[in-house]
Design a protein around this motif. Structure first.
Motif, PDB file in Angstrom:
ATOM      1  N   THR A  83       5.730   3.836  -5.093  1.00 50.24           N
ATOM      2  CA  THR A  83       4.649   3.626  -4.135  1.00 50.24           C
ATOM      3  C   THR A  83       4.492   2.137  -3.855  1.00 50.24           C
ATOM      4  O   THR A  83       4.949   1.286  -4.628  1.00 50.24           O
TER       5      THR A  83
ATOM      6  N   LEU B  10       0.771   4.131  -1.029  1.00 48.09           N
ATOM      7  CA  LEU B  10       1.582   5.041  -0.225  1.00 48.09           C
ATOM      8  C   LEU B  10       2.979   5.158  -0.819  1.00 48.09           C
ATOM      9  O   LEU B  10       3.538   4.173  -1.314  1.00 48.09           O
TER      10      LEU B  10
ATOM     11  N   LYS C 271       7.330   7.216   2.886  1.00 44.76           N
ATOM     12  CA  LYS C 271       6.461   7.354   4.058  1.00 44.76           C
ATOM     13  C   LYS C 271       6.568   6.131   4.966  1.00 44.76           C
ATOM     14  O   LYS C 271       6.602   6.261   6.204  1.00 44.76           O
TER      15      LYS C 271
ATOM     16  N   LEU D  93       2.057   9.438   7.301  1.00 46.71           N
ATOM     17  CA  LEU D  93       1.250   8.600   6.431  1.00 46.71           C
ATOM     18  C   LEU D  93       0.086   9.341   5.789  1.00 46.71           C
ATOM     19  O   LEU D  93      -0.303   9.037   4.652  1.00 46.71           O
TER      20      LEU D  93
END
Length: 614
Positions: free
Chosen positions: A209, A217, A221, A479
């Motif tokens: 992430t 996130l 993504k 997202l």
């Protein structure tokens, strides 16, 4: 002798463009200006039917030959011309001369690229890893069924220059809206960009992430969102937006196919093909425990599938095939080029001997282009990837992306792993690219023909705005989406879209069958062999759609709508679903058969237009 072609625009220029727009010089215009097409039949010599080398090369880009539309004679209500339905009459012009197959490759290559990242890379390798070659028969059936459907989708545009959505609107104004909604449900989820991003981050060791604006996130993504941006930017390269798609897709396609064949050689998975003949006994049967949603997704994506297939009509118009040569192309409004009109009511050709023979030639060319590029391309690449999955992931129950990355890659060396990553990334990215193109082009045309034209909208601006909105929508979904199926987010998108695509193919296959046999004149109608083939296609997709719908409803707790493959044993509501299926099938068969019988013998010399597999 007259060349048999109608004239061009007021300055006598024919418009032909490749990716970098060529100038409209006299040398690139083999057709002199004329105020209207000839009304007399030409002597049917070779030069009157087939295009010269110079003329044929115009189709390697996109070709638009403008006509003085308002000066052309209108078609009447005779049996010589298509039925206008809920629309105006057609303008009469001669059918363009026929190019060679090598001059018209393009639309089917985009369709092949759309196919590689769906069924051929994901659904079918998973199915064969679990069940072996026992399900391969369904893939082959699916490919040739889609070949038949796709070429029938091309028929109306080849004969009239109108898109399939304009043809649907002539039948009923609600049809374009219905397929627009179905397209959003099936293709509105950016699963292929998400899958490509997951592959890229895994290959580069970027799993994990990142912090962005105070939120955490997944890295994939951000990569997926960036890929959507790359797709949007690529459209700005050419003034004819289709040209950018074709060039980029064909380039990516060569990379994907080459990497797939190298993968088979490096892994030695060709040995799996020795078991293929033994699977002949499984033809027509389904393995026990098969997930019907994944299977229908595989059938829909044994090729491109669903809303994607409808793009064949629009891509043909953009390329300028047949009567589509007289329709304009969707230009990039940011490039400042002159707009090219796409006439609401298209064109029809008089059934002269020359035009009838040209139709036979055009139909042969578009069929060969689709067969050699789309069908044979799939039958080359897909089994190669299936063999790798069977050799290295036999019995795997993981979803497709996890199967490749978690089961196959760890068993391969550096070269094999690199090739797997390359095939997956490029195939998934080409599919997402084609999905953006297909959804935007189809939806812009559906909206324009259903409402926008009368409201005074500009089609190129509508296309560009939808392109921008769809790419932004994809970024937002990527997202924000949080799947309850941990670790399966990309494949979750794919299963939903694929299954909906399969269901969508049932109604439009039946509609195209009825439309082509009741609204087109005898000389451009499908032959009886194709009609029977479309009966099969309608029944094929209808059957599995009803199975899937019943399975879904049963899974939601509505057990009365349970459907089973044998029909007998379904729930009460399930029998209603089957009754609807048989009613639709009976109507499609009866209506198309009646249309063929009523048209027989209504056009003089119609046999001149008949060729193999007409």
């Amino acid at each position: 002798m007259s060349d048999g072609r109608p004239g061009s625009d007021a300055d006598g220029s024919a418009r032909s463009d490749a990716l970098d727009d060529s100038d409209d010089s006299d040398e690139s215009n083999p057709h002199p200006s004329a105020s209207a097409p000839s009304t007399e039949p030409s002597v049917a010599g070779g030069d009157d039917v087939y295009a010269s080398e110079v003329e044929g090369k115009q189709y390697r880009g996109t070709w638009y030959l403008p006509l003085r539309y308002e000066e052309l004679e209108e078609s009447d209500d005779s049996d010589d011309y298509p039925e206008s339905g809920e629309g105006g009459s057609f303008r009469l012009a001669d059918l363009p001369r026929v190019p060679r197959v090598g001059h018209v490759v393009g639309p089917s290559a985009i369709m092949l690229g759309a196919s590689l990242g769906s069924g051929e890379t994901l659904f079918w390798p998973v199915l064969t890893a679990q069940y072996g070659w026992a399900v391969f028969w369904a893939f082959v059936v699916g490919v040739f069924t889609q070949f038949l459907i796709n070429t029938e989708l091309q028929r109306w545009t080849l004969a009239t220059g109108e898109s399939i959505f304009r043809a649907f609107a002539r039948v009923g104004s609600y049809w374009p809206w219905a397929f627009l909604v179905g397209g959003l449900i099936s293709l509105g989820w950016p699963g292929w960009a998400a899958g490509a991003a997951q592959v890229a981050t895994t290959a580069l060791g970027l799993d994990g992430t990142v912090a962005l604006f105070g939120a955490s996130l997944a890295t994939w993504k951000l990569v997926a969102a960036a890929l959507m941006g790359v797709i949007w930017l690529s459209y700005q390269v050419s003034s004819v937006m289709y040209n950018a798609v074709e060039v980029f897709q064909i380039g990516l396609l060569f990379v994907a196919i080459g990497a797939a064949l190298l993968l088979v050689a490096v892994t030695g998975s060709w040995v799996e093909f020795a078991d293929l003949p033994a699977a002949a006994g499984s033809v027509g049967t389904l393995p026990e425990g098969l997930d019907i949603a994944v299977f229908l997704g595989g059938l829909a994506f044994a090729g491109a599938g669903g809303y994607l297939n409808l793009s064949q009509s629009l891509w043909m118009r953009e390329k300028g095939y047949g009567m589509g040569n007289y329709q304009g192309r969707v230009k990039n409004p940011l490039r400042g080029d002159d707009p090219e009109p796409i006439e609401r009511d298209g064109f029809a050709f008089r059934p002269t001997l020359t035009n009838l023979r040209r139709w036979r030639g055009w139909w042969r060319v578009v069929q060969l282009e689709h067969l050699l590029t789309f069908a044979f391309g799939l039958l080359l690449v897909a089994p190669a990837l299936m063999s790798v999955a069977m050799r290295y992931a036999s019995g795997s129950t993981a979803n497709a992306i996890q199967m490749w990355l978690g089961d196959v890659v760890p068993l391969l060396g550096p070269v094999g792993s690199f090739l797997v990553f390359s095939v997956l990334f490029v195939a998934l990215f080409t599919t997402e690219y084609a999905i953006v193109e297909s959804f935007v082009r189809n939806s812009a045309d559906a909206l324009y023909e259903s409402y926008g034209r009368e409201a005074g909208w500009d089609l190129p601006k509508l296309f560009w705005r939808l392109l921008t909105a769809f790419c932004v929508w994809g970024v937002v979904i990527i997202l924000l989406f949080s799947s309850p199926f941990e670790g399966q987010e990309p494949f979750f998108f794919l299963v939903v879209g694929a299954a909906m695509s399969g269901v969508m193919m049932w109604p439009y296959t039946a509609l195209v069958l009825v439309m082509n046999t009741t609204r087109l004149p005898e000389h451009v109608q499908p032959g009886w062999a194709r009609v029977v083939g479309m009966w099969w296609a309608t029944g094929f997709y209808g059957y599995f759609s009803v199975l899937l719908i019943g399975t879904w409803l049963n899974g939601l707790g509505v057990a009365t709508f349970r459907t089973v493959p044998t029909v007998i044993g379904s729930g009460t509501g399930g029998y209603l679903l089957w009754a609807g299926y048989f009613a639709v099938q009976a109507y499609a068969v009866a209506k198309s058969a009646a249309g063929k019988r009523e048209a027989a013998g209504t056009v003089a010399d119609a046999d001149e237009a008949v060729g193999r597999f007409s």
